[in-house]
Write a protein that holds these residues in place. Structure first.
Motif, short mmCIF file in Angstrom:
data_model
loop_
_atom_site.label_atom_id
_atom_site.label_comp_id
_atom_site.label_asym_id
_atom_site.label_seq_id
_atom_site.Cartn_x
_atom_site.Cartn_y
_atom_site.Cartn_z
N VAL A 1 0.35 -1.22 0.30
CA VAL A 1 0.22 -0.28 -0.20
C VAL A 1 1.19 0.99 -0.28
CG1 VAL A 1 -1.90 -0.75 0.82
CG2 VAL A 1 0.03 -0.17 2.63
N GLU A 2 0.76 2.02 -0.36
CA GLU A 2 0.74 3.59 -0.67
C GLU A 2 0.56 5.11 0.29
OE1 GLU A 2 2.67 4.78 -4.07
OE2 GLU A 2 2.63 2.99 -4.76
N TYR A 3 1.02 5.20 1.04
CA TYR A 3 0.30 6.38 1.23
C TYR A 3 0.71 8.08 1.04
CZ TYR A 3 -2.49 3.50 4.15
OH TYR A 3 -3.13 2.00 4.46
N GLN A 4 0.93 9.05 1.77
CA GLN A 4 2.00 9.84 1.49
C GLN A 4 3.34 9.45 0.93
OE1 GLN A 4 2.05 12.71 5.11
NE2 GLN A 4 0.57 14.17 3.73
N SER A 5 3.09 9.26 -0.41
CA SER A 5 4.53 9.03 -0.84
C SER A 5 4.58 9.00 -2.56
CB SER A 5 4.42 7.64 -0.87
OG SER A 5 4.09 6.61 -2.57
N CYS A 6 5.60 9.00 -3.34
CA CYS A 6 6.01 9.67 -4.75
C CYS A 6 6.20 7.87 -5.76
CB CYS A 6 7.25 10.51 -4.66
SG CYS A 6 8.46 9.75 -4.38
N SER A 7 5.91 7.72 -4.47
CA SER A 7 5.68 5.93 -5.42
C SER A 7 7.19 5.58 -6.00
CB SER A 7 5.08 6.30 -7.04
OG SER A 7 3.64 6.07 -6.96
N VAL B 1 4.34 -0.87 3.37
CA VAL B 1 3.81 0.61 3.21
C VAL B 1 4.65 1.51 2.38
CG1 VAL B 1 3.01 2.01 5.02
CG2 VAL B 1 2.76 -0.19 5.71
N GLU B 2 4.63 1.37 1.66
CA GLU B 2 5.22 3.11 1.18
C GLU B 2 4.52 4.29 1.85
OE1 GLU B 2 5.21 2.39 -3.14
OE2 GLU B 2 6.82 4.24 -3.40
N GLY B 3 5.46 5.24 2.31
CA GLY B 3 5.05 6.53 2.40
C GLY B 3 4.20 6.82 3.50
N SER B 4 4.19 7.96 4.19
CA SER B 4 4.10 8.46 5.42
C SER B 4 2.51 8.38 5.74
CB SER B 4 4.49 9.49 6.21
OG SER B 4 3.78 10.78 5.45
N ILE B 5 1.91 8.50 6.93
CA ILE B 5 0.45 8.53 7.23
C ILE B 5 0.48 9.97 8.03
CG2 ILE B 5 -1.13 7.12 8.51
CD1 ILE B 5 1.14 5.33 7.78
N VAL C 1 -8.41 6.78 0.55
CA VAL C 1 -8.18 5.58 -0.39
C VAL C 1 -9.48 4.99 -0.34
CG1 VAL C 1 -7.10 3.96 -1.39
CG2 VAL C 1 -4.96 5.52 -0.16
N GLY C 2 -10.45 5.46 -1.36
CA GLY C 2 -11.02 4.79 -1.35
C GLY C 2 -12.39 5.38 -0.61
N GLY C 3 -12.00 5.87 0.31
CA GLY C 3 -13.38 7.22 0.95
C GLY C 3 -12.80 6.11 3.11
N GLU C 4 -11.52 6.34 2.83
CA GLU C 4 -10.87 5.63 3.43
C GLU C 4 -9.65 6.31 4.49
OE1 GLU C 4 -11.25 1.63 5.01
OE2 GLU C 4 -11.09 2.09 6.47
N SER C 5 -9.38 7.28 5.98
CA SER C 5 -8.43 7.27 5.71
C SER C 5 -6.77 6.58 5.82
CB SER C 5 -8.52 8.35 7.19
OG SER C 5 -8.71 7.43 8.05
N ALA C 6 -5.73 6.73 5.69
CA ALA C 6 -4.53 6.31 5.69
C ALA C 6 -5.02 5.66 7.31
CB ALA C 6 -3.70 7.19 5.43
N VAL C 7 -4.83 6.34 8.05
CA VAL C 7 -4.71 5.95 9.60
C VAL C 7 -5.48 4.65 9.91
CG1 VAL C 7 -5.15 6.77 11.68
CG2 VAL C 7 -4.22 8.68 10.28
N ASP C 8 -7.46 4.98 8.96
CA ASP C 8 -7.87 3.45 9.69
C ASP C 8 -7.75 2.71 8.47
OD1 ASP C 8 -8.74 5.11 10.88
OD2 ASP C 8 -10.88 6.27 9.75
N SER C 9 -6.83 3.35 7.15
CA SER C 9 -6.86 1.22 6.62
C SER C 9 -5.11 1.01 7.03
CB SER C 9 -6.85 1.64 5.24
OG SER C 9 -5.20 2.93 4.61
N ALA C 10 -4.65 1.88 6.81
CA ALA C 10 -3.46 1.30 7.43
C ALA C 10 -3.17 0.88 9.15
CB ALA C 10 -2.35 3.04 7.92
N LYS C 11 -3.93 1.01 10.53
CA LYS C 11 -4.14 0.45 11.11
C LYS C 11 -4.94 -0.69 10.68
CE LYS C 11 -4.46 3.94 15.22
NZ LYS C 11 -4.87 4.71 15.27
N LYS C 12 -5.43 -1.17 10.20
CA LYS C 12 -6.34 -1.81 10.16
C LYS C 12 -5.27 -3.54 9.48
CE LYS C 12 -10.03 -1.29 8.25
NZ LYS C 12 -11.20 -1.12 6.98
N ALA D 1 -7.57 13.05 6.65
CA ALA D 1 -8.22 13.47 6.29
C ALA D 1 -7.42 14.08 4.93
CB ALA D 1 -9.28 14.55 6.36
N TYR D 2 -5.70 14.92 5.31
CA TYR D 2 -5.48 14.39 4.06
C TYR D 2 -4.67 13.75 3.22
CZ TYR D 2 -4.59 18.79 7.11
OH TYR D 2 -4.40 19.68 7.43
N CYS D 3 -5.02 12.27 2.99
CA CYS D 3 -5.21 11.21 2.49
C CYS D 3 -5.46 10.38 2.54
CB CYS D 3 -3.24 10.76 3.14
SG CYS D 3 -3.14 9.35 1.63
#
Lengths: 216, 372
Positions: free
Chosen positions: B65-71, B128-132, B143-154, B139-141
């Protein structure tokens, strides 16, 4: 009647001069490490030697500072740790104000002391703190040559908390503070040698000062 | 050691080699891969057969998964590697979700991600690629309507292990640089205590990522890490201490400017602000892009990209020390220090002149005898 008093015991004098020598050597070599001014041709080992001298001086300095800390508990009352926190007594507080007023030209009277004057003593407490900072930050940076080693493990929490670049900047900045202190220290010693006429300057070589008990 | 002693011959079983040949990977390439990875992991050569056996078709499920990243880390892994190494790894793992390479899009991709998580709960490897970003409720990131914080934690909590690729995921990186407007954090800060191995670098070195995955495949666990969660095999030594230009540092031979004779002769880049002395990474030995080159080899100082606080502490890139906080851009620590010392000297000189002119302040003055 002038009295000859033995004020600075030999461990105080030796650690004083070892510290002085080490600070000069460490500042010169440290500056040359930060800004390599010494350059050489093929096959030389200039930076290697500069760093070697810096590290040897660092160990000598550490031993000297630790010895002085020990003597704060084992030496006479002029060498004691209590001498460096003058405001704990009413006399100390009064003399501190008196000396500060003398330095700032708002008072005429020098607080005549057998040992450290209270303003100088407070400055030395600060200097000892800077010494400790230099030793800790220096060895923390040094420990990085062997990340798995004992020293690296000892300093890892500090390095991870502060970051090696901020430690490096601090180590560098405190060098300049110590050089500023060096000027202050030599000047104040000289001034008191002139004004007190009690052998301030020779006292740190011989250990003796010439005290007029009526002036105390 | 007895020089007569002949070491045990190391061999990879014939059937494994034939299996890879059938897949289009030559025996030579496969052996090279196993040897290189074993060496990268700092394992003895006797582990080569074990590594080769682990390259069996395990179909290790991987979610990337990617969050705040440049790929950049995905790019580094997919493009920089030897085609065969990527082939081998992609053959052994089962990449369930990866934004850069997957064919699926939209709701279909989202479904695949969560289905994979449910199906391989506690078994998949998460990359995981990118910061959260934690600011503004995450709200800053999204994916699919779900925050990076929530999806990364799961995803982290359900993974067998997590690998963070790049400095952003490992330490916050550039998004977390001051003033950190999005409240970006690293993966380890988001979920402390989870099984995470950090592979910082900008980008991550594909060799180290490959080696970490192979380590997981071979031993079923993540490699040994240091206090910052970085594998010791890759981050156990300082760049400066393994640098090919190190001899010039010790000798006192420095490039003073880009393009000068010293720089072209390979002299040390210390005075051009190289951060090799404060950076822990295996760049000098592994290099980038199949060992082609790396920054210092190419003539540019290290910028310390894989260190925590990169950007805040490693800038300015062309100076050794960071900026003194609260002072202007051009004020270096030395300029400030020199100013301080000059001001001290001037102040005490003035004080000395004033003191010399003072009358009646000396002690024992009544006892002063003039030598006639």
């Amino acid at each position: 009647m002038l009295e000859i008093r033995y004020v600075w015991e030999w461990p105080v004098r030796i650690t004083h001069w070892v510290n002085a020598l080490c600070v000069v050597v460490l500042a010169l070599t440290g500056f040359a490490i930060g800004t390599p001014i010494l350059v050489a041709g093929d096959g030389s080992y200039v930076m290697g030697w500069v760093r070697f001298v810096h590290y040897v001086a660092a160990y000598a300095f550490t031993v000297s500072v630790l010895a002085r800390f020990y003597w704060m508990f084992a030496g006479n009352h002029h060498a004691s740790w209590r001498a460096f926190i003058p405001w704990t007594t009413a006399v100390g507080r009064r003399n501190f104000v008196k000396m500060l007023r003398y330095y700032t030209f708002t008072g005429k009277q020098i607080s005549y002391e057998v040992g450290h004057n209270p303003v100088a003593a407070l400055a030395y407490a600060g200097i000892f703190a800077l010494f400790v900072f230099q030793i800790v930050s220096g060895f923390a940076l040094y420990s990085q040559y062997n990340p798995g080693g004992f020293m690296a493990g000892l300093f890892a929490p500090l390095l991870n908390l502060v970051g090696n670049q901020w430690l490096r900047l601090g180590h560098h900045g405190v060098m300049w503070l110590l050089l500023g202190f060096f000027i202050n220290h030599v000047y104040s010693g000289w001034l008191m040698d002139v004004k007190e006429r009690n052998g301030t300057m020779s006292g740190i070589v011989s250990g003796y000062r010439f005290i007029e008990p009526r002036d105390l | 050691m007895n020089s007569e002693q002949i070491p045990e011959p190391i061999s990879i079983p014939e059937e494994i080699l034939q299996k890879w040949e059938a897949k289009g990977v030559s025996r030579r390439d496969f052996m090279k891969f196993c040897t290189a990875v074993t060496a990268t992991l700092a394992l003895p050569v006797s582990f080569i057969p074990q590594v080769a056996a682990a390259m069996d078709d395990q179909r290790l499920p991987v979610i990337w998964v990617e969050y705040q990243s440049c790929s950049g880390d995905s790019e580094a892994f997919l493009r920089a590697n030897q085609p065969t190494a990527a082939e081998i790894i992609l053959d052994v793992i089962s990449l369930e979700y990866a934004e850069v390479v997957m064919a699926a899009a939209g709701h279909q991709a989202e479904q695949a991600k969560w289905a994979a998580m449910e199906k391989y709960k506690g078994k998949y490897l998460l990359i995981v690629e990118g910061s959260i970003p934690t600011g503004a409720g995450g709200a800053y990131c999204t994916v699919g309507g779900e925050s990076a914080v929530d999806s990364a934690k799961k995803l982290i909590q359900n993974a067998a292990a997590t690998i963070t690729v790049g400095t952003c995921a490992s330490f916050g990186g550039i998004p977390a640089a001051a003033p950190n407007p999005t409240g970006a954090v690293s993966v380890r800060e988001l979920v402390p205590g989870a099984a995470i191995v950090n592979l910082p670098g900008c980008p991550v070195n594909a060799e180290n990522l490959t080696a970490t995955i192979v380590h997981f495949l071979t031993f079923g666990k993540l490699p040994a890490v240091d206090a910052l969660g970085r594998p010791k095999f890759a981050y156990g030594k300082r760049i400066h201490d393994n640098c090919e230009r190190r001899a010039h540092f010790d000798a006192g031979q420095y490039a003073e400017d880009f393009g000068d004779a010293a720089q072209r002769q390979g002299h040390c880049l210390y005075k051009l602000g190289c951060k090799g002395p404060e950076t822990f990474h295996n760049c000098p030995t592994i290099r980038y892009n199949e060992g082609t080159s790396w920054p210092i080899m190419a003539g540019h100082g290290c910028i310390g990209c894989s260190e925590p606080g990169f950007w805040d502490t490693m800038t300015p890139f062309y100076r050794r020390l960071p900026q003194v906080p609260g002072f202007g851009i051009e004020a270096t620590a030395d300029k400030i220090g020199l100013g301080l010392v000059a001001a001290t000297a001037a102040a005490f000189a003035a004080h000395g002149i004033a003191s010399a002119c003072r009358k009646g302040d000396a002690m024992e003055s009544d006892k002063l005898k003039r030598e006639e």
